[in-house]
Design a protein around this motif. Structure first.
Motif, PDB file in Angstrom:
ATOM      1  N   GLN A  19       0.819  -1.200   0.000  1.00  0.00           N
ATOM      2  CA  GLN A  19       0.000   0.000   0.000  1.00  0.00           C
ATOM      3  C   GLN A  19       0.863   1.266   0.000  1.00  0.00           C
ATOM      4  O   GLN A  19       0.582   2.211  -0.742  1.00  0.00           O
ATOM      5  N   THR A  20       1.913   1.285   0.798  1.00  0.00           N
ATOM      6  CA  THR A  20       2.780   2.467   0.820  1.00  0.00           C
ATOM      7  C   THR A  20       3.522   2.627  -0.505  1.00  0.00           C
ATOM      8  O   THR A  20       3.717   3.746  -0.974  1.00  0.00           O
ATOM      9  N   TYR A  21       3.903   1.512  -1.118  1.00  0.00           N
ATOM     10  CA  TYR A  21       4.560   1.577  -2.428  1.00  0.00           C
ATOM     11  C   TYR A  21       3.622   2.201  -3.461  1.00  0.00           C
ATOM     12  O   TYR A  21       4.005   3.085  -4.219  1.00  0.00           O
ATOM     13  N   ARG A  22       2.367   1.741  -3.461  1.00  0.00           N
ATOM     14  CA  ARG A  22       1.381   2.293  -4.402  1.00  0.00           C
ATOM     15  C   ARG A  22       1.178   3.785  -4.158  1.00  0.00           C
ATOM     16  O   ARG A  22       1.053   4.567  -5.097  1.00  0.00           O
ATOM     17  N   MET A  23       1.152   4.183  -2.881  1.00  0.00           N
ATOM     18  CA  MET A  23       0.982   5.601  -2.570  1.00  0.00           C
ATOM     19  C   MET A  23       2.137   6.412  -3.136  1.00  0.00           C
ATOM     20  O   MET A  23       1.938   7.495  -3.676  1.00  0.00           O
ATOM     21  N   ARG A  24       3.348   5.894  -3.005  1.00  0.00           N
ATOM     22  CA  ARG A  24       4.514   6.606  -3.528  1.00  0.00           C
ATOM     23  C   ARG A  24       4.470   6.706  -5.053  1.00  0.00           C
ATOM     24  O   ARG A  24       4.867   7.709  -5.628  1.00  0.00           O
ATOM     25  N   ILE A  25       3.977   5.671  -5.700  1.00  0.00           N
ATOM     26  CA  ILE A  25       3.880   5.682  -7.166  1.00  0.00           C
ATOM     27  C   ILE A  25       2.774   6.646  -7.624  1.00  0.00           C
ATOM     28  O   ILE A  25       2.967   7.424  -8.547  1.00  0.00           O
ATOM     29  N   GLU A  26       1.617   6.597  -6.941  1.00  0.00           N
ATOM     30  CA  GLU A  26       0.489   7.422  -7.339  1.00  0.00           C
ATOM     31  C   GLU A  26       0.660   8.893  -6.946  1.00  0.00           C
ATOM     32  O   GLU A  26       0.081   9.777  -7.575  1.00  0.00           O
ATOM     33  N   LEU A  35      -2.783  14.986   3.139  1.00  0.00           N
ATOM     34  CA  LEU A  35      -3.437  13.825   3.742  1.00  0.00           C
ATOM     35  C   LEU A  35      -2.714  12.547   3.342  1.00  0.00           C
ATOM     36  O   LEU A  35      -2.524  11.643   4.166  1.00  0.00           O
ATOM     37  N   GLU A  36      -2.264  12.471   2.092  1.00  0.00           N
ATOM     38  CA  GLU A  36      -1.547  11.291   1.628  1.00  0.00           C
ATOM     39  C   GLU A  36      -0.273  11.076   2.445  1.00  0.00           C
ATOM     40  O   GLU A  36       0.055   9.960   2.823  1.00  0.00           O
ATOM     41  N   GLN A  37       0.439  12.160   2.737  1.00  0.00           N
ATOM     42  CA  GLN A  37       1.670  12.048   3.521  1.00  0.00           C
ATOM     43  C   GLN A  37       1.359  11.588   4.944  1.00  0.00           C
ATOM     44  O   GLN A  37       2.078  10.769   5.509  1.00  0.00           O
ATOM     45  N   GLU A  38       0.275  12.098   5.527  1.00  0.00           N
ATOM     46  CA  GLU A  38      -0.121  11.662   6.872  1.00  0.00           C
ATOM     47  C   GLU A  38      -0.452  10.177   6.873  1.00  0.00           C
ATOM     48  O   GLU A  38      -0.049   9.450   7.787  1.00  0.00           O
ATOM     49  N   MET A  39      -1.179   9.738   5.854  1.00  0.00           N
ATOM     50  CA  MET A  39      -1.528   8.315   5.765  1.00  0.00           C
ATOM     51  C   MET A  39      -0.271   7.472   5.576  1.00  0.00           C
ATOM     52  O   MET A  39      -0.114   6.430   6.212  1.00  0.00           O
ATOM     53  N   TYR A  40       0.614   7.933   4.712  1.00  0.00           N
ATOM     54  CA  TYR A  40       1.865   7.222   4.452  1.00  0.00           C
ATOM     55  C   TYR A  40       2.681   7.098   5.743  1.00  0.00           C
ATOM     56  O   TYR A  40       3.174   6.023   6.072  1.00  0.00           O
ATOM     57  N   THR A  41       2.793   8.186   6.481  1.00  0.00           N
ATOM     58  CA  THR A  41       3.550   8.187   7.728  1.00  0.00           C
ATOM     59  C   THR A  41       2.931   7.225   8.744  1.00  0.00           C
ATOM     60  O   THR A  41       3.651   6.480   9.415  1.00  0.00           O
TER      61      THR A  41
END
Length: 61
Positions: A19-26, A35-41
């Motif tokens: 999931q974190t990999y997909r977030m970094r790609i997207e 919000l994406e960074q908060e979720m990633y963290t």
């Protein structure tokens, strides 16, 4: 900790890493306040906690 619990933790960790990999790609240019960074963290913190749990279990074996 039982083997089944260890496998569940490992599976959870793998799913979170995907999931974190997909977030970094997207969202390659995540803002530190987004919000994406908060979720990633939060996901990375959970991964770190699971990793520590697994390391403790392995150290006991």
């Amino acid at each position: 900790m039982e083997r089944e619990q260890i496998l569940e933790l490992e599976n959870t960790k793998a799913a979170l890493l995907r999931q974190t990999y997909r977030m970094r790609i997207e969202h390659p240019h995540m803002s530190p306040v987004s919000l994406e960074q908060e979720m990633y963290t939060a996901l990375m913190l959970e991964i770190e906690q699971i990793t520590k749990q697994l390391q403790l279990v392995q150290a006991r074996e």
